[in-house]
Write a protein that holds these residues in place. Structure first.
Motif, PDB file in Angstrom:
ATOM      1  N   SER A   1      68.523 -45.848  10.616  1.00 56.85           N
ATOM      2  CA  SER A   1      69.101 -46.949  11.391  1.00 56.85           C
ATOM      3  C   SER A   1      69.171 -46.588  12.870  1.00 56.85           C
ATOM      4  O   SER A   1      68.864 -47.415  13.737  1.00 56.85           O
ATOM      5  N   VAL A   2      69.600 -45.358  13.169  1.00 51.00           N
ATOM      6  CA  VAL A   2      69.673 -44.938  14.572  1.00 51.00           C
ATOM      7  C   VAL A   2      68.268 -44.877  15.171  1.00 51.00           C
ATOM      8  O   VAL A   2      68.055 -45.264  16.332  1.00 51.00           O
ATOM      9  N   ALA A   3      67.307 -44.429  14.373  1.00 56.52           N
ATOM     10  CA  ALA A   3      65.936 -44.343  14.880  1.00 56.52           C
ATOM     11  C   ALA A   3      65.401 -45.726  15.249  1.00 56.52           C
ATOM     12  O   ALA A   3      64.789 -45.909  16.309  1.00 56.52           O
ATOM     13  N   GLN A   4      65.642 -46.718  14.385  1.00 56.05           N
ATOM     14  CA  GLN A   4      65.154 -48.057  14.713  1.00 56.05           C
ATOM     15  C   GLN A   4      65.908 -48.646  15.894  1.00 56.05           C
ATOM     16  O   GLN A   4      65.340 -49.394  16.689  1.00 56.05           O
ATOM     17  N   LEU A   5      67.193 -48.286  16.040  1.00 56.62           N
ATOM     18  CA  LEU A   5      67.942 -48.769  17.203  1.00 56.62           C
ATOM     19  C   LEU A   5      67.340 -48.223  18.492  1.00 56.62           C
ATOM     20  O   LEU A   5      67.138 -48.961  19.461  1.00 56.62           O
ATOM     21  N   TYR A   6      67.036 -46.936  18.533  1.00 54.13           N
ATOM     22  CA  TYR A   6      66.430 -46.354  19.726  1.00 54.13           C
ATOM     23  C   TYR A   6      65.029 -46.936  19.961  1.00 54.13           C
ATOM     24  O   TYR A   6      64.619 -47.147  21.109  1.00 54.13           O
TER      25      TYR A   6
ATOM     26  N   ARG B   1      61.767 -46.080  27.201  1.00 58.89           N
ATOM     27  CA  ARG B   1      60.640 -45.423  26.542  1.00 58.89           C
ATOM     28  C   ARG B   1      60.719 -43.899  26.622  1.00 58.89           C
ATOM     29  O   ARG B   1      60.274 -43.211  25.711  1.00 58.89           O
ATOM     30  N   ASN B   2      61.301 -43.386  27.695  1.00 58.63           N
ATOM     31  CA  ASN B   2      61.361 -41.931  27.826  1.00 58.63           C
ATOM     32  C   ASN B   2      62.482 -41.311  26.998  1.00 58.63           C
ATOM     33  O   ASN B   2      62.613 -40.099  26.946  1.00 58.63           O
ATOM     34  N   GLU B   3      63.309 -42.132  26.341  1.00 54.25           N
ATOM     35  CA  GLU B   3      64.400 -41.601  25.521  1.00 54.25           C
ATOM     36  C   GLU B   3      64.145 -41.755  24.026  1.00 54.25           C
ATOM     37  O   GLU B   3      64.890 -41.199  23.219  1.00 54.25           O
ATOM     38  N   VAL B   4      63.119 -42.522  23.670  1.00 49.44           N
ATOM     39  CA  VAL B   4      62.875 -42.784  22.250  1.00 49.44           C
ATOM     40  C   VAL B   4      62.516 -41.504  21.503  1.00 49.44           C
ATOM     41  O   VAL B   4      62.813 -41.352  20.317  1.00 49.44           O
ATOM     42  N   SER B   5      61.907 -40.550  22.198  1.00 49.54           N
ATOM     43  CA  SER B   5      61.399 -39.352  21.521  1.00 49.54           C
ATOM     44  C   SER B   5      62.500 -38.483  20.926  1.00 49.54           C
ATOM     45  O   SER B   5      62.200 -37.591  20.134  1.00 49.54           O
ATOM     46  N   ILE B   6      63.765 -38.725  21.273  1.00 51.08           N
ATOM     47  CA  ILE B   6      64.824 -37.876  20.709  1.00 51.08           C
ATOM     48  C   ILE B   6      65.007 -38.109  19.209  1.00 51.08           C
ATOM     49  O   ILE B   6      65.629 -37.291  18.525  1.00 51.08           O
ATOM     50  N   VAL B   7      64.464 -39.213  18.689  1.00 52.37           N
ATOM     51  CA  VAL B   7      64.614 -39.476  17.252  1.00 52.37           C
ATOM     52  C   VAL B   7      63.537 -38.777  16.445  1.00 52.37           C
ATOM     53  O   VAL B   7      63.621 -38.734  15.214  1.00 52.37           O
ATOM     54  N   THR B   8      62.529 -38.232  17.108  1.00 56.71           N
ATOM     55  CA  THR B   8      61.369 -37.686  16.394  1.00 56.71           C
ATOM     56  C   THR B   8      61.763 -36.562  15.449  1.00 56.71           C
ATOM     57  O   THR B   8      61.413 -36.557  14.262  1.00 56.71           O
ATOM     58  N   LYS B   9      62.511 -35.605  15.956  1.00 52.67           N
ATOM     59  CA  LYS B   9      62.858 -34.435  15.151  1.00 52.67           C
ATOM     60  C   LYS B   9      63.687 -34.822  13.935  1.00 52.67           C
ATOM     61  O   LYS B   9      63.507 -34.266  12.847  1.00 52.67           O
ATOM     62  N   SER B  10      64.584 -35.776  14.106  1.00 57.62           N
ATOM     63  CA  SER B  10      65.421 -36.215  12.977  1.00 57.62           C
ATOM     64  C   SER B  10      64.585 -36.911  11.917  1.00 57.62           C
ATOM     65  O   SER B  10      64.820 -36.732  10.712  1.00 57.62           O
ATOM     66  N   LEU B  11      63.616 -37.713  12.332  1.00 54.40           N
ATOM     67  CA  LEU B  11      62.758 -38.383  11.351  1.00 54.40           C
ATOM     68  C   LEU B  11      61.887 -37.372  10.598  1.00 54.40           C
ATOM     69  O   LEU B  11      61.695 -37.494   9.378  1.00 54.40           O
TER      70      LEU B  11
ATOM     71  N   GLN C   1      56.431 -44.790   6.431  1.00 54.91           N
ATOM     72  CA  GLN C   1      55.997 -46.127   6.822  1.00 54.91           C
ATOM     73  C   GLN C   1      56.443 -46.451   8.245  1.00 54.91           C
ATOM     74  O   GLN C   1      55.675 -47.008   9.038  1.00 54.91           O
ATOM     75  N   ASN C   2      57.676 -46.111   8.559  1.00 53.99           N
ATOM     76  CA  ASN C   2      58.176 -46.376   9.908  1.00 53.99           C
ATOM     77  C   ASN C   2      57.496 -45.486  10.947  1.00 53.99           C
ATOM     78  O   ASN C   2      57.206 -45.930  12.063  1.00 53.99           O
ATOM     79  N   ILE C   3      57.241 -44.226  10.580  1.00 53.30           N
ATOM     80  CA  ILE C   3      56.533 -43.338  11.510  1.00 53.30           C
ATOM     81  C   ILE C   3      55.115 -43.844  11.745  1.00 53.30           C
ATOM     82  O   ILE C   3      54.593 -43.779  12.865  1.00 53.30           O
ATOM     83  N   ALA C   4      54.483 -44.380  10.697  1.00 51.93           N
ATOM     84  CA  ALA C   4      53.128 -44.912  10.848  1.00 51.93           C
ATOM     85  C   ALA C   4      53.099 -46.052  11.862  1.00 51.93           C
ATOM     86  O   ALA C   4      52.182 -46.151  12.688  1.00 51.93           O
ATOM     87  N   THR C   5      54.125 -46.907  11.811  1.00 47.99           N
ATOM     88  CA  THR C   5      54.197 -47.994  12.785  1.00 47.99           C
ATOM     89  C   THR C   5      54.449 -47.455  14.188  1.00 47.99           C
ATOM     90  O   THR C   5      53.842 -47.911  15.164  1.00 47.99           O
ATOM     91  N   MET C   6      55.346 -46.471  14.305  1.00 49.06           N
ATOM     92  CA  MET C   6      55.650 -45.905  15.623  1.00 49.06           C
ATOM     93  C   MET C   6      54.439 -45.186  16.218  1.00 49.06           C
ATOM     94  O   MET C   6      54.176 -45.272  17.423  1.00 49.06           O
ATOM     95  N   SER C   7      53.699 -44.463  15.374  1.00 48.96           N
ATOM     96  CA  SER C   7      52.621 -43.608  15.887  1.00 48.96           C
ATOM     97  C   SER C   7      51.464 -44.413  16.450  1.00 48.96           C
ATOM     98  O   SER C   7      50.644 -43.874  17.193  1.00 48.96           O
ATOM     99  N   ILE C   8      51.378 -45.692  16.119  1.00 49.41           N
ATOM    100  CA  ILE C   8      50.310 -46.518  16.682  1.00 49.41           C
ATOM    101  C   ILE C   8      50.535 -46.716  18.176  1.00 49.41           C
ATOM    102  O   ILE C   8      49.605 -46.634  18.981  1.00 49.41           O
ATOM    103  N   GLN C   9      51.788 -46.969  18.556  1.00 43.86           N
ATOM    104  CA  GLN C   9      52.099 -47.226  19.958  1.00 43.86           C
ATOM    105  C   GLN C   9      52.457 -45.954  20.723  1.00 43.86           C
ATOM    106  O   GLN C   9      52.231 -45.867  21.928  1.00 43.86           O
TER     107      GLN C   9
END
Length: 1030
Positions: free
Chosen positions: A310-315, A321-331, A347-355
């Protein structure tokens, strides 16, 4: 049903929790269930024990999935039982079957209404839960009234249940929406973390469009978020994500700059800094937007995967854009969970990794496929690796793909070949390399690999057909060996599309296909007809007869698609009298240049759905899905979120002032206590003023409005006042009230400041009470004159009954380069601060040289409060020194980490407290013990039945065992088989009561009552182990 019960009772020892534990300990789930007739007889028996046993077995049957609905009439008769445990089980049964047996449940509606007024909060909540489970329109007014009353209940657990009932009533009668919104608006103002998640869920279900209800509660929800239960955190974060998209402007503006509250991009060129101000449209992040991001960031460390997601999708949807990467390690951390969790996260990482390829590229190895992964997990990892591919890492990824192609999982191997094709399309530098590798796979023994390679090669060749005629020839030669229909069709399409480049091979291929036409699959037949038509137009001299033969075969085929295609082709390419003008354009129709296909990710368009939702998972809008709105061009007025802060009220003529008489061993002395926030001043006439501050007192005082304090100086208010104050006056041996008078602070002349510890030295002066007839009536004075504090518990901190001699190793001499340290909990009240735990540390110099400047350095976690010992200037070889320090563990067994430093070195050390060392022993009477225990029932109580050893059945060994496990004092008991102990937590002062009741056959029941339910459960576990050991 069990899930519903457990969710609604997840706050500690809840109703469903008690029942489920009771079942596990009382019902043998492996034995065959008692016949229903026997259960009916037991329920109709007059003995409460038989009824209780019957209900345990019935609920046990429900837990095993058995149908117990026929027992409903016998069970519902016991709904008015006075036995609390029996009533709890009856309510569990009724929640399960009330909807099925509505007529019989309606007969007990009056009992449920009476239970809504029960003193026990669990019974009130359970009655409301049953009432809302009876889905009969006729009782809707009763349900509405019950929900409104429960929303104002003193117990947060009952208010939480009312929020759950709102959703049930709304689904039964949507016309009640306006009335339910009023209740939701009231519950949204609730400050209890127990209620927050439930009421937000009700808000999302009933009126998600009413954003205006959130304005005043937005900041409160943000601040409460970290303390809400995990289920509630997910709901609140989802709601706040939608709210933020409607109230704040987009932080993704490319031409904007951030203010000081927003983190600046790591890579920021100097040219951008010096850009003309007139060209920059400055972006200033709203403080409330930043508040949401800041308060959700710690939840990335949550152990609950849903909260982290939930926190990852919120970010992803709200953060710059320069702060979104803080969720990477947790995912990435979540990929260590079960495969069901991995599937959603991937599935969510697959969507994120496209952009955002750069987000996950440093963790590329985490997406390498394991041999133990399921096929759907492998496919998702393959998708992510393909999305992450670029010129820098493509060689590494292709080497990994070479291994995957050899997998025994045919579906995964085929997916890998498709991924290679995508890499070849997206990265032009490796197109030829990938194409050559796919051609080599055409000689593979596995038909699935060959077939998929053909399909992918076909798509790649469409981009550069002129350069790869040799590959087309090679594929034509493989046609006799390939049996997979899609691969055969792809080869035929390629030969037909580029027949002019292979003029000698194409007619021969058509000849072979004419022989096997009748036995081919439909898709192969269609491509054969197309090949014949194209060759007829380009090389009719060699293929005219073959084409007519194939068209005649297709004319009588069993599949109507093939028959229709054949008739169409015949009219198109073979002109006759009936042919229209279309035949003139046959070559332009069949041989028109076709654009190369674009190989795209299957997750490209999924970002239109909110991450982490069911709609995103199934790639279709699910029922109940709420779309995220676009960012507003102009931010709405942020003042709507401002909340008026009511300052503590200071009143003068109406201040309630109590005159106390205490200290029997010395001449009478007295002081006044006035009731205003934020501190509790103690006024000593003629001597001075001291103050007692307390968080509990501040909260209590703030609950009174100005009108209440001005007009309600009555006996009940004074009793509450004195009860609150008594907790801070435990240092006195007896306290009684002489009379209560109003007090005007301006008229008191204070001479000097004293503290409570100096009260015995105060010189007494006569003070004449000043009465105000407008404030205190004669009847009130009469009541107050007889008021005493003799019935108020006066707990006193006492010395420990047992001090463990065992010391713990803090720093080994080898690790400490000669400095050895051991620590021990003294169990004495800390001299430095009362909320700290006293720890004694023994330091020894085992080296051959002097150690200097021994002190405490950095500490963690952040905010850890430690009263350090004074710096030890030097410690000679073989010398030892003992020092004391205080640590505020905040009523938690989390280790205190800090650095023990010398002049040259720093050593990281850790002090881990046992739960029993976090208490202070107190003394109290048995009457006070029973009174405190009565206040700590329900969710504040946990118990267990054990078998104790023979030596622990006598008084002294048992007391010694208990005192060894926890720093508690022995409470005198009038029963030989009941042993009582009391203590309080060092940090918050929460009362801890321990009861050990010895029964027959060496059985014992351990009961622990405390507000700190987690500490109580941990202590219960330790006591069970200690008393059961010899």
């Amino acid at each position: 049903v069990w899930l519903d019960c457990l969710v609604e009772g997840e706050d500690g020892v809840g109703f469903a929790g008690l029942t489920f534990v009771s079942l596990l300990t009382s019902v043998d789930m492996s034995s065959s269930p008692t016949r229903n007739d026997d259960l009916k007889e037991m329920l109709e028996n007059n003995k409460e024990s038989l009824k209780l046993e019957a209900m345990k077995r019935i609920v046990g049957l429900i837990a095993k999935g058995k149908n117990a609905s026929e027992l409903f009439p016998a069970v519902v008769k016991n709904v008015a039982s006075k036995n609390i445990e029996l009533k709890k089980l009856v309510y569990v049964y009724l929640v399960r079957y009330a909807e099925e047996q509505q007529d019989l449940a309606l007969l007990s509606i009056s009992t449920f209404q009476r239970a809504l007024k029960d003193p026990n909060q669990l019974i009130r909540a359970s009655a409301l839960r049953v009432l809302s489970s009876i889905r009969v329109p006729i009782i809707i007014p009763i349900m509405m009234l019950a929900i409104k009353e429960a929303a104002s209940d003193m117990s947060p657990y009952v208010r939480k249940t009312s929020a759950h009932a709102i959703q049930k009533l709304y689904s039964l009668d949507p016309d009640q929406k306006e009335h339910l919104i009023e209740v939701i608006e009231k519950l949204l103002k609730d400050k209890s973390t127990l209620v927050a998640g439930s009421v937000v869920m009700a808000f999302e279900e009933v009126c998600p469009e009413r954003i205006d209800l959130i304005h005043k509660n937005y900041r409160k929800l943000c601040n409460l978020l970290v303390d809400v239960e995990e289920w509630g955190q997910v709901v609140i974060i989802s709601m706040l994500t939608r709210y933020a998209r409607t109230q704040f402007t987009s932080p993704w503006r490319e031409d904007g700059v951030f203010d000081e509250n927003s983190e600046r991009a790591f890579y920021e060129s100097d040219e951008e800094k010096t850009r003309d101000d007139t060209e920059i449209k400055p972006y200033t992040m709203d403080p409330d937007h930043r508040l949401l991001l800041r308060n959700t960031k710690p939840l990335l460390q949550s152990r609950n995967t849903a909260v982290v997601m939930s926190v990852a999708q919120l970010y992803w949807h709200l953060a710059p854009r320069n702060e979104v990467s803080i969720v990477t390690k947790s995912l990435v951390r979540l990929l260590r969970s079960h495969r069901e969790v991995q599937y959603i996260v991937l599935q969510n990482i697959a969507t994120m990794s496209i952009q955002r390829k750069g987000m996950f590229e440093p963790y590329m190895k985490s997406f390498y496929v394991r041999s133990t992964d399921a096929t759907h997990i492998k496919s998702l990892k393959l998708e992510i690796l393909t999305n992450l591919a670029n010129e820098a890492n493509i060689s590494t990824i292709l080497r990994e793909f070479q291994t995957y192609v050899k997998s025994q999982d045919k579906q995964f191997a085929a997916g890998t070949i498709q991924a290679i094709g995508r890499c070849a399309t997206n990265i032009s530098e490796v197109t030829d390399t990938c194409l050559n590798g796919l051609v080599l796979l055409l000689s593979n023994r596995d038909e699935t690999v060959v077939a998929e390679s053909v399909v992918v090669i076909k798509k790649l060749l469409q981009a550069q057909p002129s350069q790869h005629s040799d590959i087309i020839k090679h594929m034509a030669k493989l046609l006799d060996n390939i049996t997979v229909s899609m691969a055969r069709a792809s080869i035929l399409w390629l030969i037909g599309e580029y027949c002019e480049r292979v003029p000698k091979i194409a007619p021969d291929v058509l000849r072979k296909m004419a022989k096997s036409f009748t036995s081919e699959e439909d898709i192969v037949k269609l491509q054969t007809v197309n090949l014949a038509a194209k060759l007829y137009l380009t090389n009719s001299k060699q293929t005219k007869l073959l084409t007519q033969y194939i068209l005649n075969l297709g004319k009588y085929d069993q599949n109507y698609d093939i028959r229709d295609r054949t008739r169409f082709i015949r009219q198109l390419i073979v002109p006759n009298e009936k042919s229209g003008a279309l035949s003139k354009y046959a070559r332009r129709i069949l041989l028109a240049p076709k654009p190369a296909p674009v190989l795209e990710s299957a997750y490209k368009d999924r970002d239109r759905y909110q991450l982490g939702t069911l709609s995103h998972t199934i790639n279709t809008k699910a029922s109940g899905y709420l779309e995220l709105s676009d960012w507003p061009a102009v931010a709405p007025d942020q003042s709507v979120r401002n909340v008026e802060v009511i300052e503590p009220v200071r009143i003068h003529p109406s201040i309630c002032t109590a005159l106390f008489h205490f200290c029997p061993d010395s001449p009478p002395s007295f002081f006044h206590i006035s009731c205003y926030c934020p501190s509790l001043p103690v006024l000593l006439p003629g001597e001075g003023v001291g103050s007692i501050t307390g968080e509990d007192w501040e909260v209590q005082a703030k609950t009174y409005s100005p009108s209440d304090l001005r007009h309600c100086v009555d006996i009940g208010f004074v009793k509450q006042l004195l009860f609150r104050v008594s907790g801070y006056l435990h240092v006195f041996r007896s306290v009684t009230v002489s009379y209560v008078v109003p007090f005007v602070p301006q008229e008191v002349k204070l001479q000097k400041e004293v503290s409570l510890l100096d009260l015995d030295d105060c010189e007494l002066t006569d003070v004449k009470p000043w009465f105000c007839p407008s404030v205190l009536s004669p009847s009130l004075l009469t009541d107050l004159e007889g008021l005493s504090l003799s019935n108020i518990s006066t707990m006193q901190v006492s010395g420990p009954a047992f001090v463990p001699e065992k010391s713990h190793n803090l720093l080994h001499r080898m690790t400490g380069k000669g400095l050895a340290a051991q620590y021990q909990f003294t169990r004495q009240p800390c001299l430095y601060q009362p909320n700290m735990v006293s720890v004694q540390i023994s330091l020894t110099n085992t080296s051959d040289h002097r150690l200097e400047q021994i002190h405490i350095g950095e500490r963690s976690p952040a905010g850890l409060k430690i009263h350090c010992f004074n710096t030890i200037e030097f410690l000679e070889p073989d010398a030892s020194v003992t020092v004391s320090m205080g640590i505020d563990f905040n009523d938690s067994t989390q280790a205190a980490n800090f650095q023990l430093c010398t002049k040259e070195d720093q050593f990281s050390v850790s002090i881990q407290p046992a739960v029993g060392d976090l208490f202070l022993a107190v003394t109290m009477t048995e009457q006070d013990f029973r009174k405190e225990q009565g206040k700590l029932q329900g969710m504040n109580e946990c118990s267990a039945t054990i078998t104790v050893t023979a030596e622990n059945t006598s008084s002294q060994p048992l007391n010694r065992r208990v005192a060894a496990m926890a720093n508690v004092g022995v409470v005198p008991s009038g029963q030989d088989n009941v042993h009582r102990f009391a203590g309080k937590t060092a940090c918050s002062g929460a009362v801890l009561l321990v009861t050990v009741e010895l029964r027959e056959s060496s059985a014992a029941v351990i009961t622990i009552n405390t507000e700190k339910s987690v500490m109580g459960s941990m202590l219960l576990r330790d006591l069970k182990k200690s008393l059961a050991q010899a």
